[in-house]
Design an enzyme around this catalytic site. Structure first.
Site, mmCIF file in Angstrom:
data_model
loop_
_atom_site.group_PDB
_atom_site.id
_atom_site.type_symbol
_atom_site.label_atom_id
_atom_site.label_comp_id
_atom_site.label_asym_id
_atom_site.label_seq_id
_atom_site.Cartn_x
_atom_site.Cartn_y
_atom_site.Cartn_z
ATOM 1 N N GLN A 1 45.251 48.206 42.496
ATOM 2 C CA GLN A 1 44.235 48.617 41.525
ATOM 3 C C GLN A 1 44.905 49.281 40.318
ATOM 4 O O GLN A 1 45.680 50.221 40.474
ATOM 5 C CB GLN A 1 43.239 49.583 42.204
ATOM 6 C CG GLN A 1 42.079 49.994 41.323
ATOM 7 C CD GLN A 1 41.173 48.837 40.935
ATOM 8 O OE1 GLN A 1 40.814 47.995 41.754
ATOM 9 N NE2 GLN A 1 40.821 48.759 39.656
ATOM 10 N N LYS B 1 35.122 46.106 45.973
ATOM 11 C CA LYS B 1 35.941 44.986 46.453
ATOM 12 C C LYS B 1 35.891 44.927 47.985
ATOM 13 O O LYS B 1 35.765 43.851 48.576
ATOM 14 C CB LYS B 1 37.382 45.109 45.936
ATOM 15 C CG LYS B 1 37.463 44.807 44.446
ATOM 16 C CD LYS B 1 38.773 45.184 43.799
ATOM 17 C CE LYS B 1 38.635 45.024 42.281
ATOM 18 N NZ LYS B 1 39.777 45.474 41.513
ATOM 19 N N ASP C 1 44.978 38.748 41.781
ATOM 20 C CA ASP C 1 44.483 39.195 40.469
ATOM 21 C C ASP C 1 44.892 38.218 39.362
ATOM 22 O O ASP C 1 44.359 38.261 38.260
ATOM 23 C CB ASP C 1 45.071 40.584 40.133
ATOM 24 C CG ASP C 1 44.021 41.679 40.210
ATOM 25 O OD1 ASP C 1 42.820 41.348 40.164
ATOM 26 O OD2 ASP C 1 44.398 42.860 40.312
#
Ligand code: NAD
Length: 284
Positions: free
Chosen positions: A95, A51, A118
């Site tokens: 995460q 990322k 997300d």
């Protein structure tokens, strides 16, 4: 048979985003993504590293928070509150999975929905279900891009999604509905799965079982999207679909690796860039 090339399509998307980021920079707008990792699970470290690399490629600033495994839920919530309040931060990504002493739901719910890149916050999911501007969950959004950019028509087609998870099955079903497909969601309690799957012009498989779907589930000429990722005993990757058995029967299919996988990060980057417009639309 068309092999849907997720590697190329994801690179195209990242290159388009790079141009958009340059344009924003010329207007004095910078985009910053905060990435939080708790503990040092090796798979999570690889994802976080990828990322950060994608951010650097596109021109998005990334702030990395690598927290100890022993970080408490309160400490993590404090950091999220600080990032929510920081007007320079456009996106916040925690995460997953988190260590078991931290409640994932509380953490996801604490992220400002306007920074929820997300797309897991209930507000983002709600916006998706009623067709409002908002962050789309990255893997499902990537699947729609794979189909569109491969010239697969979606409107009016029979789409069967196998799997109903919150991160893949449910959001991709809503997105395919938004694209005017006729959508059927199949799951572990579905009867006659083969018959249901065979209705599909577009079959999206997110079942989480290696090579579960063979040619007996696939209508001749269907488009097959394989979301699964599994490592076999020989170290190679495979999907939820038995690619070799199915490939002669389909009109198009995603390979594993190189299909859906590379799209997830590309769409995360798109969410970061879209954050500017999403915030504007929601403030209007
Ligand atoms: P999950 O385990 O949360 O959900 C699996 C779904 O499949 C469930 O809804 C269940 O009802 C259904 N199911 C299970 N057994 C079934 C059966 N016998 N018949 C019919 N339906 C059945 O999995 P998930 O998180 O949705 O992920 C699915 C797969 O996609 C996994 O292999 C995962 O690793 C992969 N994945 C890939 C990406 C990516 O970026 N490429 C992202 C997320 C998930």
């Amino acid at each position: 048979m068309l092999l849907i090339d997720g590697k190329k399509i994801s690179t195209d998307i990242k290159d388009e985003l790079k141009v958009r980021v340059e344009e924003l920079k010329s207007k004095g707008i910078e985009i910053t993504l905060a990435v939080i990792q708790v503990g040092n699970d090796p798979a999570s470290s690889v994802y976080v590293g990828n990322k950060k690399k994608a951010c650097a490629y596109i021109g998005i600033n990334s702030l990395a928070y690598e927290l100890e495994e022993s970080t408490t839920q309160e400490e993590l919530l404090e950091l999220i509150a600080k990032l929510n309040a920081d007007s320079k931060v456009n996106g916040i990504l925690v995460q997953l999975p988190l260590p078991s002493h931290i409640n994932e739901k509380s953490i996801i719910n604490a992220i400002d929905p306007m920074k929820d890149v997300d797309g897991f916050h209930p507000v983002s999911v709600g916006n998706l279900s009623i067709g409002q501007p908002g962050f789309l969950s990255c893997t499902p959004a990537g699947i729609v891009q794979l189909l569109k950019r491969s010239g697969v028509e979606i409107a009016g087609k029979e789409c069967v999604v196998i799997g109903r998870s919150n991160i893949v099955g449910k959001p991709i079903s809503l997105l395919m509905l938004r694209e005017n497909a006729t959508v059927t969601i199949a799951h572990s309690k579905t009867k006659d799965l083969k018959e249901v799957a065979k209705r599909a012009d577009i079959l999206i498989v997110a079942v989480g079982k290696p090579m579960f779907i063979n040619s007996e589930y696939v209508k001749e000429g269907a488009v097959v999207i394989d979301v699964g990722i599994h490592r076999k005993e020989d170290g190679k990757l495979c999907g939820d679909v038995d690619f070799e058995d199915v490939k002669e029967h389909v009109s198009a299919i995603t390979p594993v690796p190189g299909g859906v996988g590379p799209m997830t990060i590309a769409m995360l980057m798109k969410n970061c860039v879209d954050s500017i417009e999403i915030a504007e639309a929601n403030n209007a």
